[in-house]
Write a protein that holds these residues in place. Structure first.
Motif, PDB file in Angstrom:
ATOM      1  N   UNK A  83       0.816  -1.211   0.000  1.00 43.95           N
ATOM      2  CA  UNK A  83       0.000   0.000   0.000  1.00 43.95           C
ATOM      3  C   UNK A  83       0.854   1.267   0.000  1.00 43.95           C
ATOM      4  N   UNK A  84       1.852   1.325   0.860  1.00 43.55           N
ATOM      5  CA  UNK A  84       2.696   2.517   0.955  1.00 43.55           C
ATOM      6  C   UNK A  84       3.556   2.720  -0.287  1.00 43.55           C
ATOM      7  N   UNK A  85       3.737   1.653  -1.069  1.00 47.32           N
ATOM      8  CA  UNK A  85       4.575   1.725  -2.266  1.00 47.32           C
ATOM      9  C   UNK A  85       3.795   2.086  -3.532  1.00 47.32           C
ATOM     10  N   UNK A  86       2.477   2.177  -3.435  1.00 47.68           N
ATOM     11  CA  UNK A  86       1.686   2.542  -4.614  1.00 47.68           C
ATOM     12  C   UNK A  86       1.999   3.983  -4.996  1.00 47.68           C
ATOM     13  N   UNK A  87       2.387   4.190  -6.251  1.00 49.67           N
ATOM     14  CA  UNK A  87       2.758   5.523  -6.730  1.00 49.67           C
ATOM     15  C   UNK A  87       1.771   5.974  -7.789  1.00 49.67           C
ATOM     16  N   UNK A  88       1.295   7.198  -7.657  1.00 42.37           N
ATOM     17  CA  UNK A  88       0.309   7.728  -8.590  1.00 42.37           C
ATOM     18  C   UNK A  88       0.823   7.709 -10.026  1.00 42.37           C
ATOM     19  N   UNK A  89       2.076   8.040 -10.229  1.00 39.13           N
ATOM     20  CA  UNK A  89       2.635   8.053 -11.583  1.00 39.13           C
ATOM     21  C   UNK A  89       2.587   6.685 -12.233  1.00 39.13           C
ATOM     22  N   UNK A 123      -7.184  -1.366  -1.364  1.00 40.44           N
ATOM     23  CA  UNK A 123      -5.923  -0.627  -1.342  1.00 40.44           C
ATOM     24  C   UNK A 123      -5.996   0.626  -2.208  1.00 40.44           C
ATOM     25  N   UNK A 124      -6.591   0.484  -3.398  1.00 39.51           N
ATOM     26  CA  UNK A 124      -6.695   1.639  -4.299  1.00 39.51           C
ATOM     27  C   UNK A 124      -7.616   2.704  -3.727  1.00 39.51           C
ATOM     28  N   UNK A 125      -8.731   2.290  -3.126  1.00 40.00           N
ATOM     29  CA  UNK A 125      -9.646   3.259  -2.517  1.00 40.00           C
ATOM     30  C   UNK A 125      -9.010   3.968  -1.338  1.00 40.00           C
ATOM     31  N   UNK A 126      -8.146   3.272  -0.609  1.00 36.91           N
ATOM     32  CA  UNK A 126      -7.442   3.893   0.516  1.00 36.91           C
ATOM     33  C   UNK A 126      -6.395   4.886   0.030  1.00 36.91           C
ATOM     34  N   UNK A 127      -5.602   4.469  -0.935  1.00 36.53           N
ATOM     35  CA  UNK A 127      -4.472   5.291  -1.400  1.00 36.53           C
ATOM     36  C   UNK A 127      -4.900   6.392  -2.370  1.00 36.53           C
ATOM     37  N   UNK A 128      -5.861   6.087  -3.255  1.00 36.44           N
ATOM     38  CA  UNK A 128      -6.304   7.033  -4.279  1.00 36.44           C
ATOM     39  C   UNK A 128      -7.830   7.098  -4.299  1.00 36.44           C
ATOM     40  N   UNK A 129      -8.432   7.707  -3.275  1.00 37.05           N
ATOM     41  CA  UNK A 129      -9.891   7.739  -3.185  1.00 37.05           C
ATOM     42  C   UNK A 129     -10.519   8.341  -4.445  1.00 37.05           C
ATOM     43  N   UNK A 130     -11.535   7.659  -4.958  1.00 33.75           N
ATOM     44  CA  UNK A 130     -12.259   8.158  -6.114  1.00 33.75           C
ATOM     45  C   UNK A 130     -11.714   7.720  -7.461  1.00 33.75           C
ATOM     46  N   UNK A 131     -10.537   7.159  -7.505  1.00 29.34           N
ATOM     47  CA  UNK A 131      -9.933   6.776  -8.786  1.00 29.34           C
ATOM     48  C   UNK A 131     -10.795   5.749  -9.528  1.00 29.34           C
TER      49      UNK A 131
END
Length: 107
Positions: free
Chosen positions: A8-14, A85-93
């Motif tokens: 989770x902490x390693x997920x990068x938006x780019x 994980x995606x909802x936690x790190x990038x809400x709404x994506x």
């Protein structure tokens, strides 16, 4: 053996946006996001109009970006969306992808 998806902490938006820039990969994620049961699906079930090698590449990019988790069952593998994980790190994506509309057969 393939490398596991990032934590989770390693997920990068780019990396996530780079993976989603391709319409075929975006279609896969949208189809997975539309499944309320969050089930896993075989890689061939998405009907991507590409060779097996290209399909393998697409799923590797999605896994390495952290969008999907690959599940191996002996001689076949499936993928599952990492929704929580995606909802936690990038809400709404994922909501944005679904709002873009159901994918068409031509990608």
């Amino acid at each position: 053996m393939d490398q596991a998806e990032p934590g989770l902490a390693e997920l990068e938006l780019g990396a996530v946006l780079g993976a989603l820039a391709d319409p075929q990969r975006r279609r896969v994620i949208t189809l997975l996001a539309l499944d309320p049961a969050d089930g896993d699906r075989s890689c061939s079930s998405f009907g991507l109009p590409v060779t097996k090698a290209t399909r393998t590449h697409h799923f590797r990019v999605l896994r390495e970006a952290g969008l999907v988790r690959q599940i191996n069952y002996g001689n076949r593998s499936t993928v599952a969306l990492r929704r929580a994980e995606l909802d936690t790190r990038f809400p709404g994506l994922l909501d944005l992808l679904v709002a873009e509309g159901a994918p068409t057969d031509d990608g």
